[in-house]
Design an enzyme around this catalytic site. Structure first.
Site, short mmCIF file in Angstrom:
data_model
loop_
_atom_site.label_atom_id
_atom_site.label_comp_id
_atom_site.label_asym_id
_atom_site.label_seq_id
_atom_site.Cartn_x
_atom_site.Cartn_y
_atom_site.Cartn_z
N MET A 36 -8.63 11.75 3.56
CA MET A 36 -9.43 11.07 4.58
C MET A 36 -10.12 9.80 4.10
SD MET A 36 -8.57 12.99 6.96
CE MET A 36 -9.56 12.67 8.41
N GLU A 47 4.90 19.62 10.14
CA GLU A 47 4.56 18.76 9.00
C GLU A 47 5.09 19.36 7.71
OE1 GLU A 47 0.44 17.58 8.55
OE2 GLU A 47 0.22 17.25 10.70
N ASP A 59 -1.96 3.38 8.84
CA ASP A 59 -0.87 4.08 9.54
C ASP A 59 0.18 3.13 10.11
OD1 ASP A 59 -2.13 6.48 8.98
OD2 ASP A 59 -3.27 6.48 10.83
N HIS A 119 1.23 11.82 8.95
CA HIS A 119 0.24 11.57 10.01
C HIS A 119 0.57 12.43 11.22
CE1 HIS A 119 -2.78 9.29 12.16
NE2 HIS A 119 -1.95 9.22 13.17
N SER A 173 -2.82 22.58 3.11
CA SER A 173 -1.61 23.32 3.51
C SER A 173 -0.34 22.49 3.25
CB SER A 173 -1.69 23.78 4.96
OG SER A 173 -1.62 22.68 5.84
N ASN A 212 2.63 8.96 3.29
CA ASN A 212 1.56 9.63 4.03
C ASN A 212 2.19 10.42 5.16
OD1 ASN A 212 -1.09 10.30 4.91
ND2 ASN A 212 -0.98 8.69 6.45
N ILE A 242 -9.47 5.66 2.97
CA ILE A 242 -8.50 4.57 3.06
C ILE A 242 -8.45 3.86 1.70
CG2 ILE A 242 -7.98 2.36 4.17
CD1 ILE A 242 -9.21 3.58 6.74
N LEU A 243 -7.25 3.76 1.16
CA LEU A 243 -7.07 3.12 -0.15
C LEU A 243 -7.06 1.60 0.02
CD1 LEU A 243 -4.24 5.52 -1.32
CD2 LEU A 243 -6.57 5.45 -2.26
#
Length: 193
Positions: free
Chosen positions: A95, A179, A150, A114, A21, A112, A97-98
Site C-alpha cells: 500500500m 488473483e 497502476d 491490482h 494471501s 503488481n 507508492i514507490l
C-alpha cells in the site's frame, strides 16, 4: 527475459502490507519446477501484516520499513535488496507508492497485481467503485510497474462476473481467488515460459 529450466531461479522479493494471501500463493508457485522465480525476501511497510507469518513459516528473510521517510526507507531498501541479490519484485497488496527513482532502478522488473480490470479503477476502493457504477464485470490485472499509478504495461487480466446481490466483500473474495491463479500465470508470461 527468456529462461529455461537449466538456469537458476530469479531471486525475487515480494512487497506486502496485509494478509499476504498472494504472497502465500507465490511462495507455493515458486516451489514448483516450472516456476522461474524463487522468493528470497519479503518486505512490509506494516509490522502487523499477517503476511509476515508466511515469511517466517517458509524461512524467508523479511524486513519491515514504515516508509515515514520515503527517501530513507527506499535507500535502506535498495541496499537490502542488493545484499540479497534480488533481481525482481512482486508487489502483492503493497500500500505504498514507490518513487520514480526506485522504479527506474528495477525498470521492467517490478510486477503488481491490482483488483480491477485496468485501466478502470486505478488506486483504492476498486470494488466499491465498480459496484457503484453498476459494472457487469470486474476482475484483476497483473501489470509492469512504471512511474504512474497502476498505469504500466498490462501482462494479464482475468474477468470476474459481478452477480446481482454482490457486496464489496463478496466481490473482493471472488477476485482474490482469481488473483492467486493469475499472478503465477503472469510471471510465466513475463519469462516467455
Amino acid at each position: 527475459m527468456g529462461l529455461s529450466t537449466g538456469y537458476k531461479k530469479i531471486r525475487t522479493a515480494v512487497f506486502i502490507s496485509g494478509t499476504g494471501s498472494n504472497l502465500k500463493s507465490l511462495i507455493k508457485f515458486s516451489k514448483t519446477n516450472k516456476s522461474p522465480i524463487s522468493i528470497d525476501f519479503v518486505l512490509s511497510n506494516n509490522s502487523k501484516a499477517r503476511g509476515l507469518d508466511y515469511a517466517k513459516k517458509y524461512d524467508i528473510k523479511k524486513k519491515v520499513l514504515n516508509f515515514k521517510n520515503k527517501n530513507l526507507s527506499e535507500k535502506n531498501l535498495l541496499s537490502v535488496l542488493k545484499v540479497n541479490k534480488i533481481e525482481m519484485i512482486c508487489l502483492a497488496g503493497f500500500m505504498k507508492i514507490l518513487s520514480k527513482n526506485f522504479i527506474k532502478k528495477f525498470k521492467g522488473k517490478i510486477l503488481n497485481i491490482h483488483p480491477s480490470l485496468l485501466p478502470k479503477y486505478k488506486g483504492l476502493n476498486t470494488h466499491k467503485r465498480a459496484l457503484n457504477n453498476k459494472e457487469k464485470y470486474s476482475g484483476c490485472t497483473v501489470h509492469l510497474v512504471n512511474a504512474r499509478l497502476d498505469s504500466g504495461k498490462i501482462v494479464l487480466q482475468k474477468k470476474v462476473r459481478i452477480s446481482k446481490n454482490e457486496t464489496e466483500a463478496s466481490l473482493a473474495k471472488k477476485i482474490l481467488v482469481q488473483e492467486h491463479k493469475l499472478y503465477p500465470k503472469a510471471i510465466l508470461k513475463v519469462f516467455n515460459l
